[in-house]
Scaffold this motif. Structure first.
Motif, short mmCIF file in Angstrom:
data_model
loop_
_atom_site.label_atom_id
_atom_site.label_comp_id
_atom_site.label_asym_id
_atom_site.label_seq_id
_atom_site.Cartn_x
_atom_site.Cartn_y
_atom_site.Cartn_z
N ARG A 196 0.67 -1.44 -0.05
CA ARG A 196 0.77 -0.22 -0.15
C ARG A 196 0.60 1.09 -0.07
NH1 ARG A 196 -4.93 0.22 1.58
NH2 ARG A 196 -4.14 2.62 2.75
N GLY A 197 1.01 2.02 -0.93
CA GLY A 197 1.48 3.31 -1.57
C GLY A 197 3.11 3.53 -1.39
N ILE A 198 3.43 2.31 -0.73
CA ILE A 198 5.19 2.27 -0.83
C ILE A 198 5.73 1.04 -1.11
CG2 ILE A 198 5.69 1.83 1.94
CD1 ILE A 198 8.24 4.48 0.97
N ALA A 199 6.65 1.19 -2.19
CA ALA A 199 7.24 -0.78 -2.51
C ALA A 199 8.29 -0.44 -3.01
CB ALA A 199 6.15 -0.94 -3.42
N ARG A 200 9.80 -1.38 -3.16
CA ARG A 200 11.17 -1.24 -2.95
C ARG A 200 11.41 -2.18 -4.17
NH1 ARG A 200 13.94 -3.54 1.71
NH2 ARG A 200 15.57 -3.36 0.71
N TRP A 201 11.88 -2.30 -4.94
CA TRP A 201 12.44 -2.57 -5.65
C TRP A 201 14.15 -3.27 -5.80
CZ3 TRP A 201 15.54 -3.48 -10.46
CH2 TRP A 201 15.00 -4.33 -11.17
N GLU A 202 14.37 -4.20 -6.29
CA GLU A 202 15.67 -4.77 -6.22
C GLU A 202 15.98 -5.44 -7.38
OE1 GLU A 202 15.95 -6.68 -2.62
OE2 GLU A 202 16.70 -4.88 -1.37
N ALA A 203 16.83 -5.66 -8.16
CA ALA A 203 17.16 -6.50 -9.64
C ALA A 203 18.14 -7.71 -9.11
CB ALA A 203 18.63 -5.70 -10.49
N VAL A 204 17.17 -8.88 -8.10
CA VAL A 204 17.58 -10.02 -8.09
C VAL A 204 17.56 -11.10 -8.60
CG1 VAL A 204 17.54 -11.37 -5.93
CG2 VAL A 204 18.07 -9.02 -5.80
N PRO A 205 18.06 -11.41 -8.92
CA PRO A 205 17.90 -12.68 -10.24
C PRO A 205 16.80 -13.92 -10.00
CG PRO A 205 20.04 -12.52 -10.55
CD PRO A 205 19.72 -11.75 -8.85
N GLY A 206 15.64 -14.18 -10.35
CA GLY A 206 15.00 -14.92 -9.77
C GLY A 206 14.29 -15.08 -8.58
N LEU A 207 13.89 -13.34 -8.38
CA LEU A 207 13.14 -13.14 -7.70
C LEU A 207 11.51 -12.87 -8.21
CD1 LEU A 207 12.67 -12.18 -4.44
CD2 LEU A 207 13.27 -9.47 -5.78
N LEU A 208 10.48 -13.58 -7.36
CA LEU A 208 8.90 -14.23 -8.21
C LEU A 208 8.43 -12.16 -8.35
CD1 LEU A 208 8.23 -17.56 -7.30
CD2 LEU A 208 9.21 -16.59 -9.45
N GLN A 209 8.54 -12.11 -6.96
CA GLN A 209 7.78 -10.12 -6.34
C GLN A 209 8.97 -9.63 -6.34
OE1 GLN A 209 4.78 -10.35 -6.57
NE2 GLN A 209 5.11 -7.88 -6.48
N PRO A 210 9.46 -8.94 -7.47
CA PRO A 210 10.49 -7.61 -7.50
C PRO A 210 9.53 -6.86 -6.60
CG PRO A 210 10.16 -8.73 -9.51
CD PRO A 210 8.74 -9.93 -9.12
N TRP A 211 8.52 -5.97 -6.79
CA TRP A 211 8.00 -5.29 -5.88
C TRP A 211 7.78 -6.12 -4.70
CZ3 TRP A 211 9.36 -0.62 -7.27
CH2 TRP A 211 9.14 -0.25 -8.76
N ARG A 212 8.09 -5.46 -3.16
CA ARG A 212 8.38 -6.05 -2.17
C ARG A 212 7.30 -5.10 -1.29
NH1 ARG A 212 12.46 -8.40 0.60
NH2 ARG A 212 14.03 -7.58 -1.15
N PRO A 213 7.07 -5.41 0.39
CA PRO A 213 6.69 -4.37 0.90
C PRO A 213 7.76 -3.32 1.86
CG PRO A 213 5.50 -5.89 1.88
CD PRO A 213 6.78 -6.21 0.19
#
Length: 932
Positions: free
Chosen positions: A796-813
């Motif tokens: 909700r409203g704020i999220a982080r994204w990391e370029a981790v290979p194989g990460l199924l959900q790049p956007w996380r709280p």
């Protein structure tokens, strides 16, 4: 890292390396401590008011003797009051918090918020030992284990003295709209009755829409007794003693929409005459005309202790047959039974309520009749939504504004005595749906302190804290290489014990103690700030970085929004304009520092984006200007930088693909072209051709934010710009998303690539942060806005994204996320910025978040918070990456002899400000551990 002195260390280091290596071989691994990323609340542990609309207020004296302070009880849609979780109802105790006052929950958990319609107080045993209760009515039903069924009372003595909500028997079978207290026999033996009006029918057939609580019925258990007329709905109830203590006694008055036996048509106001016992059952119609619908009633004594008797006032709604609109007219009835209503018109406004406010309590001044309106009314060269009846107005009595220049809704006004029988005068308390009151910041609640300002009086808030969102946040290292930590700077609108803060504010606390600090105004400035940036003119040289802002301040040139100003600490501090505005008619949009020439000793330039309005047919057009001159405002000029943008510029960014390389300037916004060249919503300045050019195939849509992103943290991948907004690659479908620019391997050109998946709502803020301070983790892209995602996890409203290979959900709280204000439309996160508390030191970077929210993680922190690794001490960690190994020994030796003032730097594992043998010992004691 702020180093004051580094001692000679060459001769001692070889010996230390040999000793350290030998000792490491003998050290056994030990367990580490946890130092995880988390939300770190700011200093705001409460609000100047409550988080949502206040529907009703009442003064409450739980002791019942008047000796102690009265409390203010507020009901409405709010979930939070000050620093307290509430469920639609809370009370302000002026004796809490060492006399500063504080909010307290009045029960919780059974869905009161938004379901209450009426509130009053009630003393169940009169002058007996029981405390005064709070009574509420509405549409709530309460918990299954103890149904409250639309009416309940708070007993402070229940639950072992902790207080609890108790039912009135079986409750009532429909919504309660009005509650009043009534003594049917005056000085007789009957106890004070609670009367409830609404839309219900009692099962015993005793009445519709009106019932009284008889505590002596049902063998002393109490029961509801219906005695209403054949009514459809009762929406107002009060008591009226037209001859004071005379022979007539106290009468019960109801208003609404109902029929009386033997009467023709509908009646909308009636009085109960206990001396009657005919077919009307004691009810006598008193008007007004049958086309009106009486919604509010009040009794009012216009001359206080004078000879004039009390009067009855009612607010009615009349439907106009010509256009179907409803108009409201106030009326009062003279104290003669059967007298006609006298109209008190005020345009076609709908009255929220009729309120009697006695400014001096039992003093000689007459009470006032106050009328909050549902819309704005202009009168006497002013406007307001709250009016007072002026009985002495000439040539005839009329309404006049009570809160002048007040344009927001008020739902209730009460009189409150904060010190009981003490010397302080009673105060007015106003509740509704507002954020300011007569120029004072207040979030839906305010009180008028008659004793303030040498007896002139002033409006105060109930609680301190932020009132409006933090729309801009940034960091500023005020003393450069000096010992002080960087400061947090915000565009804030807050209220505190020392007054309101409008415009720019700084947080006066070290980085590790932000939650214990307080906001301080940065200059005497109006709320004309639209962006901040830090400008380091000598690139980490001896000169301290400057704080720049777009805005207009006292002494600044130009109209609001079109001036660049810098903060100066000279002569008590103030904002100084940097030259004249580039164009007096323009509106400032964005600023960025720029290093067009490589090399650490090269000066930094300043680039400014502004907009000119060309009328409704063309809207805003963007312009970019370059400052040519010094930064004290004495010499220099703004020079045009390229041609005109087809629409507005929202953001500027300077970036370089490699360390030491010249920087480029990137502009993002709503435009599609620059000087006739198609660019999409993003363009880059070319020094070679001295013009703006496309970046690859461009982006189609609206660029809201730009940032620099190094995906592998000093690895072979180059740093690149990233853009956020409502965007798409050229020719694609627009989405709320983030895109990174991938420069071509050779030659010109490049392409945009999405950080998938797209988000499902507006993005308003963007930041890039390395949360583990050069550790093994990759940098994160953090976005904020108004999006909500639930699959596969809630964001909700704020999220982080990391370029981790194989990460199924790049956007996380981020942690447990933010909790937003209820019933607020629009963006919830407005601004973000990276914040490094000690530069290159051991403390971990954090992200500053400003916006419109109430909780950060699990802690109340209205509108401002930080996220990252806390500055907890990780024993033996010399380099700040939370792992203790040979790299930490090397770091201690490299910084051997360093001294730190006011901070903890690299190599200082003990935190004593020195790098010496004690730090080697700390590394060895915790060798091969982790604080992850």
């Amino acid at each position: 890292m702020k180093t004051c002195r580094v001692a000679e260390r060459v001769s001692v280091i070889p010996t230390l390396v040999w000793v350290a290596a030998a000792l490491v071989a003998a050290v056994s691994p030990v367990s580490g401590q946890t130092c995880e990323e988390q939300w770190m609340p700011g200093p705001n542990r409460g609000m100047a008011g409550v988080d949502d609309v206040v529907l009703g207020l009442v003064s409450w004296d739980p002791e019942g003797d008047g000796a102690g302070p009265q409390r203010v009880v507020a009901m409405g849609y709010m979930r939070f009051a000050g620093d307290t979780d509430v469920d639609g109802i809370a009370y302000w105790d002026p004796s809490s918090n060492s006399g500063q006052g504080g909010w307290h929950a009045l029960g919780s958990g059974f869905g009161l918020a938004g379901s209450m319609r009426a509130i009053t107080t009630w003393d169940p045993d009169g002058s007996g030992p029981q405390p005064q209760h709070v009574v509420i009515g509405g549409s709530f039903t309460g918990p299954a284990e103890q149904p409250l069924n639309r009416i309940a009372h708070w007993d402070p003595s229940a639950n072992g003295g902790a207080g609890d909500w108790l039912p009135f028997g079986q409750g009532l079978p429909g919504t309660v709209f009005a509650i009043t207290k009534w003594d049917p026999d005056g000085d007789g033996p009957m106890r004070l009755q609670v009367v409830a009006g609404g839309q219900f029918t009692l099962s015993d057939g005793g009445g519709r829409g009106l019932a009284r609580w008889d505590p002596d019925a049902a063998g002393g258990a109490g029961a509801w007794v219906g005695f209403g007329p054949e009514s459809l709905i009762v929406t107002a109830a009060t008591v009226w003693d037209p001859d004071a203590d005379g022979a007539h006694g106290e009468q019960l008055i109801i208003g609404g929409r109902f029929a009386l036996d033997g009467a023709k048509g509908w009646s909308n106001a009636a009085r109960w005459d206990p001396n009657l016992n005919d077919s009307n059952g004691g009810w006598v119609a008193i008007g007004p005309p049958s086309t009106d619908y009486v919604r509010k009633l009040a009794t009012w004594d216009p001359d206080g202790a004078g000879p004039a008797p009390a009067r009855l006032a009612g607010a009615s709604t009349r439907f106009r047959s010509d256009d179907g609109l409803q108009s409201a007219e106030h009326a009062y009835m003279e104290p003669v039974p059967g007298a006609s209503w006298t109209l008190m018109p005020l345009g076609f406004s709908t009255f929220q309520r009729l309120i009697v406010y006695d400014e001096d309590g039992d003093g000689p001044d007459a009470a006032r009749l106050i009328a909050p309106l549902s819309n704005l009314v202009y009168m006497d060269d002013t406007h307001s939504t709250v009016f007072e009846w002026d009985q002495f107005a000439q040539p005839v009595a009329s309404w006049r504004p009570w809160l002048r220049e007040f344009a927001e809704y008020v739902n209730d006004v009460i009189s409150w005595d904060p010190d009981g029988s003490g010397p302080k005068l009673p105060r007015a308390v106003v509740g509704g749906n507002f954020s300011t009151i007569e120029g004072k910041l207040a979030l839906r609640l305010a009180t008028f302190d008659s004793d303030a300002d040498m007896g002139v009086g002033a409006w105060r808030t109930l609680g301190d804290g932020p009132v409006w969102p933090f729309s801009e946040v940034t960091s500023w290292d005020r003393d450069g290489l000096g010992p002080a930590d960087p400061q947090v700077v915000a565009r804030a609108f807050t209220s505190g014990p020392d007054g309101d803060i409008w415009g720019a504010a700084t947080l006066n606390a070290p980085a590790a103690q932000i939650d214990q600090g307080a906001w301080e105004s940065l200059g005497d400035s109006p709320n004309h700030f639209f962006g901040f940036t830090e400008l380091d003119v000598d690139s980490e040289g001896p000169e301290a970085p400057m704080l720049l802002a777009i805005g207009s301040v006292p002494g600044g040139a130009g109209e609001p929004g079109n001036t660049i100003v810098r903060w100066s600490d000279e002569s008590q501090g103030g904002w100084l304009a940097i030259g004249p505005p580039p164009d007096p008619a323009s509106w400032g949009d964005a600023i960025t520092p720029w290093k067009p020439v490589a090399g650490g000793d090269q000066p930094t330039r300043l680039v400014f984006a502004s907009s000119l309005y060309y009328g409704a047919s063309q809207g805003f057009r963007g312009h970019v200007s370059l400052w040519q001159g010094d930064f004290d405002g004495s010499e220099g000029q703004w020079l045009p930088m390229g041609g005109e943008f087809s629409k507005q510029i929202n953001v500027l960014l300077s970036w370089s693909g490699a360390d030491g390389a010249p920087e480029s300037v990137v502009a993002g916004g709503d435009f599609v072209s620059v000087a006739g060249v198609l660019t999409g919503g993003v363009a880059q300045w070319s020094q070679q051709i001295q013009a703006w050019e496309p970046m690859g195939s461009g982006l189609d849509g609206r660029v809201i934010a730009l940032a620099r992103f190094d995906p592998d943290e000093m690895g072979p991948e180059p740093t690149r710009p990233i853009a956020a907004g409502y965007l798409a690659p050229a020719g694609g479908a627009r989405r709320h998303g983030v895109y990174q620019y991938l420069p071509a391997q050779s030659g010109s050109g490049g392409s945009w690539s999405a950080l998938t998946p797209s988000l499902n709502g507006q993005i308003s803020a963007l930041a890039v942060l390395d949360f583990d301070n050069a550790g093994p983790g990759l940098p994160s892209v953090v976005v904020g806005g108004s999006f909500v995602m639930n699959d596969p996890i809630e964001i909700r409203g704020i999220a982080r994204w990391e370029a981790v290979p194989g990460l199924l959900q790049p956007w996380r709280p981020l942690g447990s996320g933010l909790t937003f204000f209820s019933r607020i439309w629009g963006t919830d996160v407005y601004s973000m910025a990276s914040f490094d508390p000690d530069g290159a030191g051991r403390k971990s970077p954090k992200v500053l978040v400003g916006g419109w929210f109430i909780r950060a993680g699990g802690t109340i922190s209205p509108n401002f918070a930080l996220f990252g690794r806390p500055d907890c001490l990780c024993p033996g960690d010399a380099d700040g990456n939370l792992s203790i190994n040979f790299a930490d020994i090397t770091n201690v030796l490299t910084n051997w002899g360093a001294e730190y003032l006011g901070s903890t730097g690299l190599g200082d594992t003990t935190g004593d400000g020195f790098v010496d043998f004690a730090d080697i010992g700390e590394v060895l004691a915790h060798f091969n551990t982790s604080c992850e």
